[in-house]
Design a protein around this motif. Structure first.
Motif, mmCIF file in Angstrom:
data_model
loop_
_atom_site.group_PDB
_atom_site.id
_atom_site.type_symbol
_atom_site.label_atom_id
_atom_site.label_comp_id
_atom_site.label_asym_id
_atom_site.label_seq_id
_atom_site.Cartn_x
_atom_site.Cartn_y
_atom_site.Cartn_z
ATOM 1 N N ASP A 110 0.876 -1.175 0.000
ATOM 2 C CA ASP A 110 0.000 0.000 0.000
ATOM 3 C C ASP A 110 0.908 1.219 0.000
ATOM 4 O OD1 ASP A 110 -1.643 2.177 0.606
ATOM 5 O OD2 ASP A 110 -2.778 1.099 2.135
ATOM 6 N N LEU A 113 1.383 3.276 3.141
ATOM 7 C CA LEU A 113 2.182 2.748 4.252
ATOM 8 C C LEU A 113 3.648 3.153 4.101
ATOM 9 C CD1 LEU A 113 0.712 -0.871 4.492
ATOM 10 C CD2 LEU A 113 0.098 1.126 5.881
ATOM 11 N N ASP A 153 -0.106 2.221 9.119
ATOM 12 C CA ASP A 153 -1.507 2.393 8.724
ATOM 13 C C ASP A 153 -2.184 3.428 9.617
ATOM 14 O OD1 ASP A 153 -3.875 1.716 7.207
ATOM 15 O OD2 ASP A 153 -4.567 0.616 8.980
#
Length: 174
Positions: A110, A113, A153
């Motif tokens: 991601d 992140l 996150d």
């Protein structure tokens, strides 16, 4: 290079530093190593002829610093409490810890992140990396990488991540 000698000392009662062995770096010496600085920084050079790099000088207030001397260093130096060390040091501007491949793969899943991780200064990123690399077993390493990914996150720094984990283990966080 700045040359000086310093005696190995030990903190009796000093909060999280209780029991640490260290050498005191007076302000006048620290200013010769890195002028106009009162914050943590890294040094390289020699101690009693043994080369080193990436060691951190920790500020103690009023411009003085300490250089922690852990058990491994004392063994290598064959030195203990009260022994005088001869240091030849300069600021280590090249110090860098590379991100472990397994952490990078997890964070890259991601882009947010990895972006959150890279927002931290190098010193903060190194806290995470050293903590992960310090795991002695694969399950512990996996747990630490998982916690780091979760922290990214949530946008948590290292200290906040550790506090959150402690709260979770104590049942204060679901």
């Amino acid at each position: 290079m700045v040359q000086f000698s310093a005696e190995i000392e030990r903190f009796d009662q000093k909060g999280e530093k209780t029991g640490w062995y260290y050498v005191a770096i007076p302000q006048e010496v620290a200013l010769r190593i890195k002028p106009d600085n009162r914050k943590f920084f890294r040094v390289r050079g020699t101690i009693n002829g043994h080369g080193f790099s990436g060691l951190g000088l920790i500020p103690t207030g009023e411009g003085d610093f300490i250089l922690p001397v852990n058990a491994g260093m004392r063994k290598t130096l064959e030195a203990g409490l009260g022994d005088v060390l001869h240091l030849d040091v300069e600021e280590d501007t090249d110090f860098r810890i590379d991100m472990p491949e397994d952490l990078e793969i997890c964070l890259a899943e991601d882009p947010r992140l990895l972006e959150n991780f890279m927002k931290f200064n190098r010193s903060t990123r190194n806290y995470f990396i050293n903590w992960i690399n310090g795991a002695k077993t694969e399950p512990t390493r996996t747990k630490r990488i998982t916690m780091t990914v979760e922290a990214m996150d949530l946008g948590l720094d290292f200290s906040a991540m550790i506090r959150r984990d402690k709260a979770r283990r104590e049942g204060r966080l679901l």
